[in-house]
Enzyme design. Structure first.
Site, short mmCIF file in Angstrom:
data_model
loop_
_atom_site.label_atom_id
_atom_site.label_comp_id
_atom_site.label_asym_id
_atom_site.label_seq_id
_atom_site.Cartn_x
_atom_site.Cartn_y
_atom_site.Cartn_z
CB ALA A 146 50.14 26.61 33.28
CB THR A 174 51.24 33.77 45.55
OG1 THR A 174 51.73 32.87 44.55
CG2 THR A 174 52.34 34.70 45.98
CG LEU A 175 45.08 32.09 44.14
CD1 LEU A 175 44.51 31.64 45.49
CD2 LEU A 175 44.21 33.20 43.55
CB ALA A 176 50.14 31.91 40.78
CB SER A 226 49.20 39.24 44.61
OG SER A 226 48.07 38.44 44.39
CB ILE A 227 54.68 38.93 43.66
CG1 ILE A 227 55.16 37.62 44.31
CG2 ILE A 227 55.86 39.81 43.29
CD1 ILE A 227 56.05 36.75 43.43
CE1 TYR A 252 57.10 27.82 38.40
CE2 TYR A 252 58.56 28.16 36.55
CZ TYR A 252 57.68 28.65 37.48
OH TYR A 252 57.36 29.98 37.47
N GLY A 271 48.04 42.28 38.14
CA GLY A 271 48.30 40.96 38.71
C GLY A 271 48.11 40.81 40.21
CE LYS A 289 56.99 32.76 35.57
NZ LYS A 289 56.09 33.93 35.42
CB VAL A 346 46.63 39.60 29.75
CG1 VAL A 346 46.84 40.76 30.70
CG2 VAL A 346 46.91 38.26 30.42
N1 LIG Z 1 55.00 33.07 44.06
C1 LIG Z 1 56.17 32.64 43.63
O1 LIG Z 1 56.81 31.78 44.23
C2 LIG Z 1 56.76 33.21 42.37
C3 LIG Z 1 58.14 33.11 42.15
C4 LIG Z 1 58.67 33.65 40.98
C5 LIG Z 1 57.83 34.25 40.06
N2 LIG Z 1 56.48 34.33 40.31
C6 LIG Z 1 55.64 34.98 39.30
O2 LIG Z 1 55.03 36.11 39.89
C7 LIG Z 1 53.89 36.45 39.10
C8 LIG Z 1 52.72 36.72 40.05
O3 LIG Z 1 52.33 35.52 40.69
P1 LIG Z 1 52.02 35.42 42.25
O4 LIG Z 1 52.89 34.34 42.77
O5 LIG Z 1 52.01 36.76 42.89
O6 LIG Z 1 50.56 34.76 42.26
P2 LIG Z 1 49.09 35.44 42.16
O7 LIG Z 1 48.16 34.30 41.95
O8 LIG Z 1 48.85 36.30 43.32
O9 LIG Z 1 49.20 36.33 40.85
C9 LIG Z 1 48.98 35.84 39.55
C10 LIG Z 1 48.09 36.85 38.88
O10 LIG Z 1 47.89 36.51 37.50
C11 LIG Z 1 46.57 36.96 37.19
N3 LIG Z 1 46.10 36.37 35.95
C12 LIG Z 1 46.02 35.04 35.61
N4 LIG Z 1 45.45 34.90 34.40
C13 LIG Z 1 45.17 36.16 33.95
C14 LIG Z 1 44.58 36.68 32.78
N5 LIG Z 1 44.13 35.88 31.79
N6 LIG Z 1 44.44 38.02 32.66
C15 LIG Z 1 44.87 38.84 33.63
N7 LIG Z 1 45.43 38.42 34.79
C16 LIG Z 1 45.58 37.08 34.94
C17 LIG Z 1 45.76 36.50 38.40
O11 LIG Z 1 44.53 37.18 38.45
C18 LIG Z 1 46.70 36.90 39.53
O12 LIG Z 1 46.42 38.22 39.95
C19 LIG Z 1 53.67 35.28 38.14
O13 LIG Z 1 54.25 35.62 36.90
C20 LIG Z 1 54.48 34.18 38.80
O14 LIG Z 1 54.88 33.18 37.87
C21 LIG Z 1 55.95 33.83 41.44
#
Ligand SMILES: NC(=O)c1ccc[n+]([C@@H]2O[C@H](COP(=O)([O-])OP(=O)(O)OC[C@H]3O[C@@H](n4cnc5c(N)ncnc54)[C@H](O)[C@@H]3O)[C@@H](O)[C@H]2O)c1
Length: 273
Positions: free
Chosen positions: A104, A202-204, A20-21, A164, A14, A171, A74
């Protein structure tokens, strides 16, 4: 004292870029002596620049703890099988697996939840939830006793956070999947947990209004601020390490305490003037 991840090997799924986290967690794992296999989103066959691979490669490939970088979508069982076969070849067995993946479509995120499309719902649940089960099951034969699996979740699965939307439903299902996995893998001494992070850029997260939420956290959270990427990175590494032995099936909030509030707290005082 030995570094926390000395002799430990695992998977980091990820990383999209250095916001990215997953990267902020991986940094701590690598600094503490861990060896990692990384995934990147596959590039389209006609993308000669291989943008997805390139973005992750420039962050991790030169690091001594990086054992491989391999494409993984995935939503494709074949991809998961090939990725895990690569992990077996390069690492043998696994001590940790980080699942930091969600998706999504923007169309669905921008609709009211009530209007989520059937296909959009399936896609979001497939990538953001089912993938945790699929990856855990594929990795199962490689997991060492005391291995730790960690996924990333958000408070929007526990309470309604407008905007959200369908991801909140994902989630909630992810949190439940994590707990059922913790039960299934408990007899093998494998732990499964979720880290519920405060909103981080982050991107997402740009698709779900994390910036505005971050401002709200500053007003409402007990600590009077939002969390940082570094804080989430350190707790993520802790949950992947033996230091968190004894914790499984848990959602650990790293959110400056926002989730404990039942009112807008000090923000209310401000509004009252
Ligand atoms: N950023 C926030 O505020 C936050 C808060 C709580 C939870 N999260 C969760 O943290 C997790 C990581 O998100 P992030 O914020 O670091 O953003 P991010 O965009 O850096 O990471 C999301 C990752 O998901 C991967 N991904 C998406 N579709 C995919 C697929 N089909 N196959 C494989 N990989 C796929 C992307 O390539 C990316 O690396 C997510 O589950 C997100 O919901 C984020």
């Amino acid at each position: 004292m030995q570094p926390l991840f000395a002799g430990k090997k695992g998977l980091i799924l990820g990383i999209a870029n250095d916001y990215s986290i997953a990267w902020h967690i991986a940094k701590n794992v690598l600094e503490q002596g861990g060896e990692c296999g990384f995934s990147h989103l596959p590039d389209k066959p006609d993308d000669e620049r291989k943008k997805n691979r390139h973005r992750v490669a420039k962050i991790v490939e030169a690091l001594p703890g990086c054992k491989f970088l391999h494409p993984l979508d995935v939503s494709r069982d074949e991809d998961i099988a090939v990725f895990v076969a690569k992990a077996k070849e390069e690492l043998g067995t696994l001590d940790f697996v980080l699942h930091s993946i969600a998706y999504a479509s923007l169309d669905d995120l921008r609709r009211e939840t009530i209007a989520t499309s059937r296909d959009g719902f399936k896609l979001a649940m497939d990538i953001s939830v089912y993938s945790l089960l699929a990856v855990a099951n594929a990795c199962r034969p490689l997991l060492n006793p005391n291995a730790s699996i960690l996924t990333l979740t958000y408070f929007g699965g526990e309470k309604v956070l407008p905007g959200y939307n369908v991801m909140g439903i994902c989630k909630a299902a992810l949190d439940a999947s994590m707990k059922y996995l913790a039960y299934d893998l408990g007899p093998a001494s494998v732990r499964v947990n979720a880290l519920s992070a405060g909103p981080l850029k982050t991107l997402a997260s740009s698709a779900v209004g994390a910036k505005d939420m971050g401002e709200l956290y500053k007003e409402v959270a007990p600590l009077g601020r939002n969390v940082t990427h570094d804080e989430v990175g350190r707790i993520g590494a802790f949950l992947l390490s033996d230091f968190s032995g004894g914790i499984t099936g848990e959602v650990l909030h790293v959110d400056a305490g926002y989730n404990i509030m039942g009112s807008p707290g000090r923000m209310l005082d401000k509004l009252k003037g």
